[in-house]
Design a protein around this motif. Structure first.
Motif, short mmCIF file in Angstrom:
data_model
loop_
_atom_site.label_atom_id
_atom_site.label_comp_id
_atom_site.label_asym_id
_atom_site.label_seq_id
_atom_site.Cartn_x
_atom_site.Cartn_y
_atom_site.Cartn_z
N GLN A 9 0.83 -1.20 0.00
CA GLN A 9 0.00 0.00 0.00
C GLN A 9 0.87 1.25 0.00
O GLN A 9 0.50 2.26 -0.58
N SER A 10 2.03 1.17 0.65
CA SER A 10 2.95 2.30 0.65
C SER A 10 4.38 1.77 0.61
O SER A 10 4.65 0.64 1.04
N ILE A 12 8.61 3.24 0.76
CA ILE A 12 9.60 4.30 0.91
C ILE A 12 10.93 3.76 0.42
O ILE A 12 11.38 2.70 0.88
N SER A 19 12.40 0.54 -6.86
CA SER A 19 11.04 0.45 -6.31
C SER A 19 10.32 -0.69 -7.03
O SER A 19 10.37 -0.77 -8.27
N SER A 85 8.08 10.19 -6.79
CA SER A 85 7.14 10.10 -5.66
C SER A 85 5.74 10.40 -6.15
O SER A 85 5.45 11.48 -6.66
N THR A 87 1.49 8.21 -6.50
CA THR A 87 0.70 7.00 -6.28
C THR A 87 0.63 6.24 -7.59
O THR A 87 0.38 6.83 -8.65
N THR A 106 -0.47 2.24 -4.78
CA THR A 106 0.73 2.22 -3.94
C THR A 106 1.27 3.64 -3.86
O THR A 106 1.54 4.25 -4.90
N SER A 107 1.41 4.15 -2.65
CA SER A 107 1.99 5.47 -2.46
C SER A 107 3.50 5.33 -2.32
O SER A 107 3.99 4.75 -1.36
N LEU A 108 4.23 5.82 -3.32
CA LEU A 108 5.69 5.72 -3.33
C LEU A 108 6.31 7.05 -2.89
O LEU A 108 5.96 8.10 -3.43
N THR A 109 7.21 6.96 -1.95
CA THR A 109 8.00 8.13 -1.52
C THR A 109 9.46 7.81 -1.74
O THR A 109 9.95 6.79 -1.21
N PRO B 39 -8.05 6.89 0.62
CA PRO B 39 -6.79 6.24 1.04
C PRO B 39 -7.00 4.77 1.39
O PRO B 39 -7.91 4.41 2.15
N GLY B 40 -6.16 3.93 0.82
CA GLY B 40 -6.21 2.50 1.11
C GLY B 40 -7.27 1.74 0.33
O GLY B 40 -7.27 0.51 0.33
#
Lengths: 112, 115
Positions: A9-10, A12, A19, A85, A87, A106-109, B39-40
């Motif tokens: 989901q996320s 870093i 990634s 960075s 989603t 997927t939130s990529l930072t 979110p999610g």
């Protein structure tokens, strides 16, 4: 029922790292698998896509790997940069279909 | 370039109000969609339309309706807004490109807050 499952989901990643985002699908009728990239405050936009007749597609630092027997595909971002960075959404559809089934994102930072 | 334009970037509405979200595309696409993004939970399909005056329910149509009187315009209507409809709403149009498959074009989104 979620047609396309996406993980993590996320994520870093350090600048310069790789990634990796994974997706899985169930419907064997799907024959087109795009990835969409969404920056904050913007709508998603097509990044790269693959059809199941190839196992890999590369565009610059972005690569899709496709495993037809496992019904899985993944996005690899090489040499990740802070500008990556965003989603990322995987999706599945028919090549000439009129509807997409999206993963949950997927939130990529990417940390400098 | 294809352009999908949503009428508002930010909206604040009161509980019980009737809310209209407008979307216009400039490429004569037949297929248009409304999603909400949380979110999610990713992108969840609310309604879609394959042609003028046609509409189909998506995965979460409850509390919403749509209108498509012209090919280029697809409107999402919240009949009586509730706080659980606070979300980002995304409109998309979709086309099949010869040799390039299906591609979706999204608007910039409307951030709706219901108070």
């Amino acid at each position: 029922q979620q047609q396309v499952k996406q993980s993590p989901q996320s994520l870093i990643v350090q600048k310069g790292g790789i990634s990796i985002i994974n997706c899985a699908y169930e419907n064997t009728a799907f024959d087109y698998f795009p990835w969409y990239q969404q920056f904050p405050g913007k709508g998603p936009a097509l990044l790269i896509a693959i059809r199941p007749d190839v196992s890999e597609k590369k565009e610059g630092r972005f690569t899709i790997s496709f495993n037809k027997s496992a019904k899985q595909f993944s996005l690899h971002i090489m040499d990740s940069q802070p500008g990556d960075s965003a989603t990322y959404f995987c999706a599945a559809s028919r090549w000439t279909g009129n509807q997409f089934y999206f993963g949950t994102g997927t939130s990529l930072t990417v940390i400098p | 370039d294809v352009k999908v334009t949503q009428s508002s970037r930010y909206l604040v509405k009161r509980t019980g109000e009737k809310v209209f979200l407008e979307c216009v595309q400039d490429m004569d696409h037949e297929n248009m969609f409304w999603y909400r993004q949380d979110p999610g939970l990713g992108l969840r399909l609310i309604y879609f339309s394959y042609d003028v005056k046609m509409k189909e329910k998506g995965d979460i149509p409850e509390g919403y309706s749509v209108s498509r009187e012209k090919k280029e315009r697809f409107s999402l209507i919240l009949e009586s807004a509730s706080t659980n409809q606070t979300s980002m709403y995304l409109c998309a149009s979709l086309t099949v490109r010869t040799g390039r498959g299906t591609e979706a074009f999204f608007g910039q989104g409307t951030r709706l807050t219901v108070v």
